[in-house]
Design a protein around this motif. Structure first.
Motif, PDB file in Angstrom:
ATOM      1  N   ALA A 241       0.230  23.425 -17.008  1.00 31.16           N
ATOM      2  CA  ALA A 241      -0.705  22.339 -17.330  1.00 31.16           C
ATOM      3  C   ALA A 241      -0.536  21.130 -16.421  1.00 31.16           C
ATOM      4  O   ALA A 241      -0.955  20.018 -16.772  1.00 31.16           O
ATOM      5  N   PHE A 242       0.100  21.300 -15.262  1.00 26.75           N
ATOM      6  CA  PHE A 242       0.220  20.213 -14.298  1.00 26.75           C
ATOM      7  C   PHE A 242      -0.386  20.675 -12.979  1.00 26.75           C
ATOM      8  O   PHE A 242      -0.115  21.790 -12.521  1.00 26.75           O
ATOM      9  N   PRO A 243      -1.246  19.856 -12.333  1.00 27.42           N
ATOM     10  CA  PRO A 243      -1.885  20.273 -11.077  1.00 27.42           C
ATOM     11  C   PRO A 243      -0.847  20.639 -10.014  1.00 27.42           C
ATOM     12  O   PRO A 243       0.229  20.039  -9.943  1.00 27.42           O
ATOM     13  N   GLU A 244      -1.189  21.600  -9.180  1.00 31.85           N
ATOM     14  CA  GLU A 244      -0.271  22.018  -8.121  1.00 31.85           C
ATOM     15  C   GLU A 244      -0.116  20.949  -7.046  1.00 31.85           C
ATOM     16  O   GLU A 244       0.896  20.923  -6.335  1.00 31.85           O
ATOM     17  N   PHE A 245      -1.107  20.082  -6.931  1.00 31.74           N
ATOM     18  CA  PHE A 245      -1.020  19.003  -5.941  1.00 31.74           C
ATOM     19  C   PHE A 245      -1.714  17.758  -6.478  1.00 31.74           C
ATOM     20  O   PHE A 245      -2.798  17.835  -7.068  1.00 31.74           O
ATOM     21  N   VAL A 246      -1.063  16.609  -6.270  1.00 28.56           N
ATOM     22  CA  VAL A 246      -1.600  15.324  -6.725  1.00 28.56           C
ATOM     23  C   VAL A 246      -1.381  14.277  -5.639  1.00 28.56           C
ATOM     24  O   VAL A 246      -0.307  14.229  -5.019  1.00 28.56           O
ATOM     25  N   THR A 247      -2.399  13.480  -5.395  1.00 27.92           N
ATOM     26  CA  THR A 247      -2.286  12.345  -4.481  1.00 27.92           C
ATOM     27  C   THR A 247      -2.721  11.082  -5.207  1.00 27.92           C
ATOM     28  O   THR A 247      -3.784  11.060  -5.842  1.00 27.92           O
ATOM     29  N   VAL A 248      -1.898  10.045  -5.121  1.00 29.84           N
ATOM     30  CA  VAL A 248      -2.236   8.739  -5.694  1.00 29.84           C
ATOM     31  C   VAL A 248      -2.042   7.683  -4.622  1.00 29.84           C
ATOM     32  O   VAL A 248      -1.030   7.695  -3.908  1.00 29.84           O
TER      33      VAL A 248
ATOM     34  N   LEU B 151       0.873  -1.174   0.000  1.00 33.32           N
ATOM     35  CA  LEU B 151       0.000   0.000   0.000  1.00 33.32           C
ATOM     36  C   LEU B 151       0.909   1.222   0.000  1.00 33.32           C
ATOM     37  O   LEU B 151       1.731   1.395   0.901  1.00 33.32           O
ATOM     38  N   ARG B 152       0.789   2.070  -1.032  1.00 22.60           N
ATOM     39  CA  ARG B 152       1.666   3.234  -1.176  1.00 22.60           C
ATOM     40  C   ARG B 152       0.835   4.508  -1.310  1.00 22.60           C
ATOM     41  O   ARG B 152      -0.130   4.543  -2.065  1.00 22.60           O
ATOM     42  N   TYR B 153       1.265   5.533  -0.597  1.00 22.02           N
ATOM     43  CA  TYR B 153       0.670   6.852  -0.702  1.00 22.02           C
ATOM     44  C   TYR B 153       1.706   7.768  -1.337  1.00 22.02           C
ATOM     45  O   TYR B 153       2.822   7.889  -0.837  1.00 22.02           O
ATOM     46  N   LEU B 154       1.342   8.432  -2.415  1.00 15.50           N
ATOM     47  CA  LEU B 154       2.251   9.323  -3.135  1.00 15.50           C
ATOM     48  C   LEU B 154       1.643  10.723  -3.189  1.00 15.50           C
ATOM     49  O   LEU B 154       0.572  10.917  -3.763  1.00 15.50           O
TER      50      LEU B 154
ATOM     51  N   PRO C  78      -3.513   1.521  -9.255  1.00 15.87           N
ATOM     52  CA  PRO C  78      -4.097   2.758  -8.733  1.00 15.87           C
ATOM     53  C   PRO C  78      -5.397   2.477  -7.982  1.00 15.87           C
ATOM     54  O   PRO C  78      -6.347   1.928  -8.542  1.00 15.87           O
ATOM     55  N   PHE C  79      -5.421   2.819  -6.712  1.00 13.53           N
ATOM     56  CA  PHE C  79      -6.603   2.624  -5.868  1.00 13.53           C
ATOM     57  C   PHE C  79      -7.480   3.871  -5.882  1.00 13.53           C
ATOM     58  O   PHE C  79      -8.694   3.798  -6.005  1.00 13.53           O
ATOM     59  N   SER C  80      -6.836   5.041  -5.729  1.00 14.39           N
ATOM     60  CA  SER C  80      -7.589   6.291  -5.756  1.00 14.39           C
ATOM     61  C   SER C  80      -6.701   7.412  -6.271  1.00 14.39           C
ATOM     62  O   SER C  80      -5.470   7.288  -6.309  1.00 14.39           O
ATOM     63  N   TYR C  81      -7.342   8.525  -6.652  1.00 16.34           N
ATOM     64  CA  TYR C  81      -6.618   9.649  -7.242  1.00 16.34           C
ATOM     65  C   TYR C  81      -7.299  10.953  -6.835  1.00 16.34           C
ATOM     66  O   TYR C  81      -8.526  11.061  -6.820  1.00 16.34           O
TER      67      TYR C  81
ATOM     68  N   ILE D 284       7.971  19.083  -4.473  1.00 11.67           N
ATOM     69  CA  ILE D 284       8.213  18.300  -3.266  1.00 11.67           C
ATOM     70  C   ILE D 284       7.337  17.057  -3.318  1.00 11.67           C
ATOM     71  O   ILE D 284       6.218  17.101  -3.849  1.00 11.67           O
ATOM     72  N   GLN D 285       7.867  15.967  -2.783  1.00 15.93           N
ATOM     73  CA  GLN D 285       7.154  14.695  -2.858  1.00 15.93           C
ATOM     74  C   GLN D 285       7.295  13.934  -1.557  1.00 15.93           C
ATOM     75  O   GLN D 285       8.343  13.964  -0.900  1.00 15.93           O
ATOM     76  N   LEU D 286       6.235  13.241  -1.209  1.00 13.81           N
ATOM     77  CA  LEU D 286       6.235  12.363  -0.048  1.00 13.81           C
ATOM     78  C   LEU D 286       5.729  11.000  -0.482  1.00 13.81           C
ATOM     79  O   LEU D 286       4.702  10.902  -1.165  1.00 13.81           O
ATOM     80  N   MET D 287       6.466   9.970  -0.111  1.00 13.03           N
ATOM     81  CA  MET D 287       6.037   8.607  -0.401  1.00 13.03           C
ATOM     82  C   MET D 287       6.126   7.800   0.891  1.00 13.03           C
ATOM     83  O   MET D 287       7.187   7.736   1.520  1.00 13.03           O
ATOM     84  N   TYR D 288       5.025   7.190   1.285  1.00 11.64           N
ATOM     85  CA  TYR D 288       5.050   6.340   2.470  1.00 11.64           C
ATOM     86  C   TYR D 288       4.075   5.184   2.275  1.00 11.64           C
ATOM     87  O   TYR D 288       3.181   5.215   1.413  1.00 11.64           O
ATOM     88  N   GLY D 289       4.245   4.158   3.069  1.00 12.45           N
ATOM     89  CA  GLY D 289       3.363   3.011   2.935  1.00 12.45           C
ATOM     90  C   GLY D 289       3.931   1.789   3.636  1.00 12.45           C
ATOM     91  O   GLY D 289       4.823   1.886   4.485  1.00 12.45           O
ATOM     92  N   CYS D 290       3.411   0.628   3.251  1.00 15.75           N
ATOM     93  CA  CYS D 290       3.813  -0.605   3.917  1.00 15.75           C
ATOM     94  C   CYS D 290       3.694  -1.784   2.968  1.00 15.75           C
ATOM     95  O   CYS D 290       2.986  -1.733   1.954  1.00 15.75           O
ATOM     96  N   GLU D 291       4.401  -2.846   3.304  1.00 18.41           N
ATOM     97  CA  GLU D 291       4.309  -4.125   2.605  1.00 18.41           C
ATOM     98  C   GLU D 291       3.929  -5.206   3.609  1.00 18.41           C
ATOM     99  O   GLU D 291       4.351  -5.160   4.770  1.00 18.41           O
ATOM    100  N   TRP D 292       3.164  -6.158   3.149  1.00 15.55           N
ATOM    101  CA  TRP D 292       2.704  -7.257   4.000  1.00 15.55           C
ATOM    102  C   TRP D 292       2.857  -8.571   3.253  1.00 15.55           C
ATOM    103  O   TRP D 292       2.369  -8.719   2.148  1.00 15.55           O
TER     104      TRP D 292
END
Length: 344
Positions: free
Chosen positions: A36-43, A24-27, A50-53, A111-119
């Motif tokens: 032409a690129f959004p100022e903020f994006v979450t995936v 599960l990854r949050y970007l 892709p689960f949500s956007y 700036i970018q943040l990536m966090y999540g987990c593996e199981w």
């Protein structure tokens, strides 16, 4: 791996799914100065899918798979939207806060943040991570063993100290990555098990541009993306003259990969080689013997080329022979004419 690389998966996903390890990854990406690129994006990605956007243009958190709509909470997507709106404001302000640390003002900044987990659903092991980056450089990572930040560059030291002072934040994030994140992941995998736990075997082809090019063994349409591919000679794996590419995503959610055999072989020698594809979760390997009749090519067959060369040589020899005959005939005629003139 630099965090900036996640931009390439915002719209196409990441190939991180395996047969027994789920992720599960949050970007989060905030950008300034990019037209032409959004100022903020979450995936959000589950097993690389892709689960949500969410982005700052649409202002809504939207499901990206048919199975992601299946949630036990009717307010799930509303809460996700509110959370992403808050994240948008925080991240956009962080861009302006960080730029002075690098003596920057205008231009393109990310700036970018990536966090999540593996199981691992076989062993039950859990692994979490948290990484923060700026303009393609990893700035800071969270050490889950000590609950402290690890600065990746000198300019990130200031931000590391700020995080270290807030021990409560680090403990809360550690708790989420080791408990909350795996719980969410298990739930999401149960929603999408028909898709995420499936196994699809590929179609395998032998390709060659021309008879002087390497022979490519190409597999496409397989899932999950945990697979190996190699060449064998007389039943033994070989590495010399072999170049294997990375596993790449297809547009339909499946994957593809190739391995090249850089050898110029005659018909007898080719029969000793075979391409082997092994997919995690599949019972049997797919073995493709290297036979001339199985190779698809855009170039001419080597035997056709040989025949064409032989024919060309024969034709050329015939033309030369005809030219010599004509030349000798003309020389003989000229010689007779000279003799007649002398007698006259």
């Amino acid at each position: 791996m630099r965090i900036l690389g996640v931009l390439s998966v915002i719209f196409f996903g990441m190939n991180s799914a395996t047969a027994v390890t789920h992720s599960l990854r949050y970007l989060h990406t905030a950008a300034s100065g990019i037209p032409a690129f959004p100022e903020f994006v979450t995936v959000v990605l589950v097993d690389g899918q892709p689960f949500s956007y969410y982005d700052s243009s649409i202002k809504r958190e939207l499901p990206r798979q048919t199975w992601t709509v299946q949630t036990e909470d009717p307010n799930f997507w509303e809460r996700r939207t509110k959370s992403s709106i808050v994240d948008e404001q925080v991240f956009k302000s962080k861009v302006e806060m960080i730029k002075p640390s690098f003596n920057q003002t205008g231009g393109v900044h990310i700036i970018q943040l990536m966090y999540g987990c593996e199981w691992d659903d076989e062993t039950g092991s859990i692994k979490g991570w948290w990484q923060f980056g700026y303009n393609g450089e990893d700035l800071m990572a969270l050490d889950l063993k000590t609950n402290t930040g690890t600065a990746q560059t000198p300019a990130a030291t200031f931000h590391k100290h700020k995080k270290d002072k807030d021990k409560g934040w680090a403990i809360r994030m550690n708790t989420y990555l080791s408990q909350g994140c795996p719980d969410h992941l298990k739930k999401y995998v149960s929603y999408g098990k028909s898709t995420l736990l499936r196994t699809e075997t590929p179609s395998v082809f032998l390709l060659q541009k021309n008879f002087l090019s390497p022979v490519r063994c190409h597999a496409t349409g397989f899932y999950p993306n945990k697979a190996v591919m190699f060449w064998r000679k007389d039943g033994k794996e070989i590495t010399e003259g072999v170049e294997t590419g990375e596993i790449l995503p297809n547009n339909d959610g499946t994957f593809q990969m190739s391995t090249d055999l850089k050898l110029l072989l005659d018909t007898t020698e080719k029969k000793r080689y075979e391409c082997v594809f092994q997919l995690s979760g599949a019972n049997e390997s797919i073995i493709t013997k290297l036979e001339q009749s199985k190779i698809k090519t855009n170039g001419a067959n080597p035997y056709e080329v040989t025949i064409s060369v032989v024919i060309a040589v024969i034709i050329f020899a015939a033309v030369i022979a005809d030219w010599l005959i004509v030349y000798k005939g003309r020389k003989a005629a000229d010689h007779l004419n000279v003799k007649k003139q002398m007698h006259l």
